[in-house]
Design a protein around this motif. Structure first.
Motif, short mmCIF file in Angstrom:
data_model
loop_
_atom_site.label_atom_id
_atom_site.label_comp_id
_atom_site.label_asym_id
_atom_site.label_seq_id
_atom_site.Cartn_x
_atom_site.Cartn_y
_atom_site.Cartn_z
N GLY A 407 0.90 -1.46 -0.08
CA GLY A 407 0.15 0.12 0.05
C GLY A 407 0.90 1.15 -0.06
O GLY A 407 0.73 2.34 -0.52
N GLY A 408 1.96 1.28 0.74
CA GLY A 408 2.88 2.38 0.96
C GLY A 408 3.48 2.90 -0.49
O GLY A 408 3.69 3.76 -1.07
N ALA A 409 3.89 1.45 -1.17
CA ALA A 409 4.84 1.70 -2.42
C ALA A 409 3.43 2.13 -3.69
O ALA A 409 3.87 3.07 -4.19
N GLN A 410 2.36 1.85 -3.40
CA GLN A 410 1.28 2.19 -4.39
C GLN A 410 0.93 3.68 -4.45
O GLN A 410 0.97 4.29 -5.19
N TRP A 411 0.93 3.96 -2.92
CA TRP A 411 0.58 5.39 -2.70
C TRP A 411 1.80 6.35 -3.24
O TRP A 411 1.37 7.46 -4.00
N ALA A 412 2.73 5.93 -3.06
CA ALA A 412 4.16 6.89 -3.58
C ALA A 412 4.09 6.69 -5.27
O ALA A 412 4.26 8.02 -5.68
N VAL A 413 3.68 5.81 -5.91
CA VAL A 413 3.60 5.70 -7.16
C VAL A 413 2.18 6.16 -7.83
O VAL A 413 2.32 6.96 -8.64
N GLN A 414 1.14 6.02 -7.20
CA GLN A 414 -0.09 6.39 -7.83
C GLN A 414 -0.67 7.53 -7.07
O GLN A 414 -1.48 8.45 -7.57
N GLY A 415 -0.26 7.85 -5.78
CA GLY A 415 -0.86 8.91 -5.01
C GLY A 415 -0.73 10.31 -5.62
O GLY A 415 -1.97 10.95 -5.68
N PRO A 416 0.47 10.75 -6.24
CA PRO A 416 0.53 12.04 -6.79
C PRO A 416 -0.60 12.33 -7.75
O PRO A 416 -0.92 13.30 -8.03
N ILE A 417 -0.66 11.18 -8.77
CA ILE A 417 -1.61 11.49 -9.86
C ILE A 417 -2.86 11.60 -9.53
O ILE A 417 -3.62 12.27 -9.95
N VAL A 418 -3.45 10.80 -8.45
CA VAL A 418 -4.77 10.78 -8.17
C VAL A 418 -5.10 12.20 -7.17
O VAL A 418 -6.01 12.71 -7.55
N MET A 419 -4.23 12.43 -6.47
CA MET A 419 -4.51 13.67 -5.48
C MET A 419 -4.36 15.12 -6.21
O MET A 419 -4.91 15.73 -6.10
N GLN A 420 -3.53 14.96 -7.46
CA GLN A 420 -3.62 16.15 -8.04
C GLN A 420 -4.94 16.24 -9.14
O GLN A 420 -5.45 17.33 -9.59
N ALA A 421 -5.32 15.01 -9.55
CA ALA A 421 -6.29 15.11 -10.41
C ALA A 421 -7.49 15.39 -9.84
O ALA A 421 -8.47 15.93 -10.43
N VAL A 422 -7.84 14.83 -8.53
CA VAL A 422 -9.04 15.22 -7.87
C VAL A 422 -9.23 16.69 -7.66
O VAL A 422 -10.56 17.40 -7.50
N GLN A 423 -8.30 17.62 -7.70
CA GLN A 423 -8.57 19.10 -7.54
C GLN A 423 -9.51 19.63 -8.74
O GLN A 423 -10.28 20.63 -8.51
N SER A 424 -9.53 18.94 -10.09
CA SER A 424 -10.32 19.57 -11.06
C SER A 424 -11.85 18.88 -10.80
O SER A 424 -12.62 19.46 -11.25
#
Length: 489
Positions: A407-424
């Motif tokens: 989970g920690g590794a996936q958060w580091a890989v995918q987290g930035p993409i998802v958390m920036q996309a949600v701003q829209s």
């Protein structure tokens, strides 16, 4: 006439139930047969996933030559910077997982704890009662601390198998593991804990602190957890096969010979032997360890004013020093560690390979400048709207989780993409919901990605293919509930 009509209705209803039961049994049997035939050993699976990622990474990351860079250079960079660059990145997390398995097994096998587990295991009297008990205990335990639940539930299943006659053992082990589909959405979930304290990604982009009331205790999350837990407990119970298809287990396979070293009377011991059997030395170390655990709670709750949480390190400390105290002497503690190490073999071997896969899936040094993770997440973001964004985030996380089980590794890989996309999509979709959608995708895929099943199987003495067919059925049911919660709440 009325009685005749009533009897006909009752007969019709019974026939309908029988038809539904036959269809359900056929679905379960088909899933089990398919998985048993085609799912390889967990180590073989990680090797296949590595090869698949290399094949996919070539066109996605790009190997087109550029000035001073040849195709061979691109391929070397992909292998060296991508795969090898990530190969050792999860050593710290891998050691935490090894200790969870070892210290959790030690703790569960201590005499006081083992007595409690045996007492709980004696409650059910029939196979279906046993399945309901084990799966329900798992649902609660995984919400509180997934690392502890992983081993304790496996040991509970082992004890239930010794006491309840006629139970289908592979399904019992699945019942002990199915709660892992909820591991990241409880109070010990890695992603929820990360965003609660604020999180800074590589490159300096960060999220603000998102409290548990917007993640773990949000209405949509509690709905999915409670409904999902009830449905999966009932589903596991309903999957028990008929007596002729039941595979029981001989309790003798759990018996292990433990030959404890014999010592002379203490008055005749050498100084070294006195240290090996010293209750005082073990007690002193246990006291120091417990002091550190207690102080870590004081520091976080009262000094740093943080929310209560149990980290993996704190759980490992609790298990380790509680075990040291209950085994009483250093020599018995060492013997317990040796006995518990077997369950960690799969984690030790496979964790570096999954770290390499994480490196491949996040590698963006090719000619296209994008990574596989960016392509997957970007596709789902592109087809999303305000209502579907959380669900598509969850589905993209399922795909990534197949290759990145941490989970920690996936958060580091995918987290930035998802958390920036949600701003829209804000404020209709909150950052907390986006993070939990990612958590649900990671968690539920534990029923398909067998990495975390390995320690459970080491305790249970089964293979992945014996259990995974039942888990896949549970995954399909859970995905329906997750979809409803993320779309409409």
């Amino acid at each position: 006439m009325k009685n005749l009509r009533t009897r006909k209705l009752e007969t019709f209803g019974q026939n309908e139930v029988k038809i539904v039961k036959k269809i359900f049994d056929a679905l379960v049997d088909g899933s089990v047969a398919l998985i048993s035939r085609f799912l390889p050993d967990a180590y073989i699976l990680v090797l296949l996933l590595t090869v698949i990622l290399f094949v996919v990474a070539v066109p996605v990351t790009g190997i087109a030559p550029a000035e001073g860079i040849t195709v061979a250079d691109r391929l070397v960079n992909l292998v060296y910077d991508g795969w090898y660059g990530g190969f050792w990145n999860l050593l710290g997390f891998g050691m935490q997982m090894v200790l969870i398995v070892v210290t959790g097994t030690m703790f569960a096998n201590t005499e006081p704890v083992h007595r409690i587990i045996v007492k709980i295991a004696s409650i059910p009297k029939t196979p279906r009662q046993a399945l309901l008990l084990v799966s329900a205990v798992g649902m609660v335990a995984y919400f509180l601390q997934w690392g502890a639940a992983l081993i304790v539930c496996a040991v509970l299943a082992q004890e239930v198998a010794k006491q309840v006659k006629g139970i289908h053992y592979p399904l019992l082990v699945a019942a002990a593991y199915v709660g892992n589909a909820f591991c990241l959405v409880g109070i010990s979930g890695t992603i929820a804990l990360n965003v609660a304290g604020g999180w800074t990604f590589d490159g300096g982009w960060s999220t603000t602190g998102i409290p548990f009331r917007e993640t773990v205790f949000a209405p949509y999350n509690l709905f999915i957890y409670l409904v999902g837990a009830i449905v999966l407990c009932l589903l596991i119970t309903a999957m028990h096969p008929s007596p002729e298809k039941t595979k029981t287990v001989d309790p003798a396979i759990f018996a292990e010979e433990t030959v404890e070293k014999q010592y002379r009377p203490r008055s005749e011991m050498t100084p070294a032997e006195k240290l090996e059997t010293s209750v005082l030395l073990n007690g002193l170390i246990a006291f120091i360890g417990f002091f550190c655990v207690i102080w870590s709670f004081v520091d976080s709750l009262y000094i740093k004013k943080q929310s209560f949480s149990l980290s993996i390190n704190q759980v490992n400390m609790l298990f380790l020093f509680a075990s040291i105290a209950m085994y009483k002497t250093p020599v018995r503690t060492v013997a317990a560690v040796k006995k518990s190490l077997g369950g960690a073999v799969g984690v030790v071997l496979q964790m570096p390979f999954y770290a390499g896969i994480a490196g491949l899936i996040s590698y963006h040094g090719g000619s296209t400048g994008v990574s596989i993770a960016q392509v997957i997440a970007g596709f789902f973001v592109h087809i999303s709207n305000v209502q579907t964004f959380p669900l598509f985030t969850c589905l993209s996380a399922v795909i990534v989780k197949l290759f990145v089980p941490s989970g920690g590794a996936q958060w580091a890989v995918q987290g930035p993409i998802v958390m920036q996309a949600v701003q829209s999509f804000m404020p209709a979709v909150s950052e907390g919901k986006a993070a939990m959608a990612l958590s649900w995708g990671n968690s539920c895929c534990n029923l398909l990605q067998p990495f975390w099943l390995i320690p459970v199987l080491e305790v249970a003495k089964l293979k992945v293919r014996d259990v995974m067919g039942y888990c896949v059925i549970c995954l399909l049911a859970l995905l329906v509930i997750i979809s409803a919660g993320l779309l409409f709440l």
